[in-house]
Design a protein around this motif. Sequence first.
Motif, PDB file in Angstrom:
ATOM      1  N   PRO A 203     -24.753  -6.988 -38.390  1.00 28.61           N
ATOM      2  CA  PRO A 203     -24.094  -8.257 -38.714  1.00 28.61           C
ATOM      3  C   PRO A 203     -24.086  -9.239 -37.534  1.00 28.61           C
ATOM      4  CG  PRO A 203     -22.824  -6.414 -39.562  1.00 28.61           C
ATOM      5  CD  PRO A 203     -23.899  -5.821 -38.696  1.00 28.61           C
ATOM      6  N   TYR A 204     -23.843  -8.731 -36.339  1.00 22.38           N
ATOM      7  CA  TYR A 204     -23.786  -9.632 -35.187  1.00 22.38           C
ATOM      8  C   TYR A 204     -25.156 -10.259 -34.911  1.00 22.38           C
ATOM      9  CZ  TYR A 204     -22.642 -11.411 -30.526  1.00 22.38           C
ATOM     10  OH  TYR A 204     -22.437 -12.227 -29.447  1.00 22.38           O
TER      11      TYR A 204
ATOM     12  N   GLU B 262     -18.010  -9.848 -32.663  1.00 22.88           N
ATOM     13  CA  GLU B 262     -17.902  -8.690 -33.541  1.00 22.88           C
ATOM     14  C   GLU B 262     -16.441  -8.494 -33.929  1.00 22.88           C
ATOM     15  OE1 GLU B 262     -21.320  -5.583 -32.712  1.00 22.88           O
ATOM     16  OE2 GLU B 262     -20.132  -5.910 -30.886  1.00 22.88           O
ATOM     17  N   VAL B 263     -16.251  -7.958 -35.124  1.00 18.69           N
ATOM     18  CA  VAL B 263     -14.904  -7.795 -35.658  1.00 18.69           C
ATOM     19  C   VAL B 263     -14.591  -6.308 -35.782  1.00 18.69           C
ATOM     20  CG1 VAL B 263     -13.381  -8.249 -37.614  1.00 18.69           C
ATOM     21  CG2 VAL B 263     -15.065  -9.965 -36.918  1.00 18.69           C
TER      22      VAL B 263
ATOM     23  N   ASN C 239     -17.194   0.437 -40.195  1.00 18.08           N
ATOM     24  CA  ASN C 239     -18.396  -0.308 -40.546  1.00 18.08           C
ATOM     25  C   ASN C 239     -18.532  -1.521 -39.635  1.00 18.08           C
ATOM     26  OD1 ASN C 239     -19.044   1.414 -42.677  1.00 18.08           O
ATOM     27  ND2 ASN C 239     -17.800   0.249 -44.131  1.00 18.08           N
ATOM     28  N   GLN C 240     -19.757  -1.842 -39.288  1.00 15.04           N
ATOM     29  CA  GLN C 240     -20.007  -2.983 -38.415  1.00 15.04           C
ATOM     30  C   GLN C 240     -19.655  -4.282 -39.132  1.00 15.04           C
ATOM     31  OE1 GLN C 240     -24.192  -2.334 -37.428  1.00 15.04           O
ATOM     32  NE2 GLN C 240     -23.589  -1.834 -35.348  1.00 15.04           N
ATOM     33  N   ALA C 241     -19.099  -5.230 -38.374  1.00 19.07           N
ATOM     34  CA  ALA C 241     -18.769  -6.542 -38.918  1.00 19.07           C
ATOM     35  C   ALA C 241     -18.766  -7.551 -37.773  1.00 19.07           C
ATOM     36  CB  ALA C 241     -17.429  -6.532 -39.633  1.00 19.07           C
ATOM     37  N   ALA C 242     -19.061  -8.796 -38.108  1.00 20.41           N
ATOM     38  CA  ALA C 242     -19.042  -9.874 -37.126  1.00 20.41           C
ATOM     39  C   ALA C 242     -18.716 -11.169 -37.862  1.00 20.41           C
ATOM     40  CB  ALA C 242     -20.371  -9.984 -36.392  1.00 20.41           C
TER      41      ALA C 242
ATOM     42  N   ARG D 195     -20.029 -11.481 -41.776  1.00 18.25           N
ATOM     43  CA  ARG D 195     -21.121 -10.591 -42.166  1.00 18.25           C
ATOM     44  C   ARG D 195     -20.734  -9.158 -41.802  1.00 18.25           C
ATOM     45  NH1 ARG D 195     -26.569 -14.342 -41.646  1.00 18.25           N
ATOM     46  NH2 ARG D 195     -25.458 -16.284 -42.168  1.00 18.25           N
ATOM     47  N   PHE D 196     -21.092  -8.231 -42.685  1.00 22.10           N
ATOM     48  CA  PHE D 196     -20.551  -6.876 -42.546  1.00 22.10           C
ATOM     49  C   PHE D 196     -21.470  -5.862 -43.209  1.00 22.10           C
ATOM     50  CE2 PHE D 196     -19.247  -8.747 -46.456  1.00 22.10           C
ATOM     51  CZ  PHE D 196     -19.189  -7.726 -47.393  1.00 22.10           C
TER      52      PHE D 196
END
Length: 263
Positions: A158-159, A182-183, A188-191, A216-217
């Motif tokens: 996402p990043y 990034e979040v 799970n990856q998220a940004a 975005r994730f």
Amino acid sequence: MRVFDTERQEWAGSRRERLFHPDQYLDVRRQKVVRQKTAIVLAVAGLAFGVWALAWKDEPEPYQNFTAARSDTKKDSSDGSGGGSESGGGGGTPSAEPSSSLPAGYEPWQDDEGFRVALPTGWERDSRSSQFGIDVVDYRSPDGIRRLQVFQVMETSPYESLQVAQVEAQKLDGYEAVSLAEVPGDGNQAAEHEYRADEIAGEQGGGGARHVIDHRFTAADGERYALVAYGSDADGPDDERELVDTALRWFCPPGTQCETPEG
């Protein structure tokens, strides 16, 4: 000189004639053998031709672009306009009764692209083909000022996807970055990329600065998606934040069974 052939019971020609037409002067038994061999050769040739013809008929059709084919099928099954559709009509249906976990005025929505999301009641929907994954779907408020966009991204994280998107966003008039980071999440990856711009292509509602939250994730199916909220910057960021957070909490990717979020 012609002689009488006692076995064939006919007059035979000269030796020269026998050389040019030898098969006519074979004895009866040998002629039968020749005929049998000829029949076998013809049968084998016919069988081979039949197998070839059958295999050629079953050859796969040429490859078609999946996205284009799917888009054409959806247009054919619609009302013939090929355009967007309103909430409650084509394009999807409310997936459940309003839940206590939804803000007032929101409803869960099961989209024809296969994903579930939640959005304000009465928003209009339209879509267009994407070069990757599901179609790009837009939900828009009746006044045209606010919008939620859903699509699938092809970058490996996402990043990274947001870094690519920011390059284009920086070209917008009056672009001003609020954050790009990034979040932290549930594994799970998220940004997220939050920014303002004076004008954004495709937006309605007249002039004035726009406020955008692009989240975005990585979803439950392991694929990466984007939820992008657009709105007016004049009324503050809270309505775009609520739009993204609610959609994210209710998002369920295509082909996946997801539980109903609890309050």
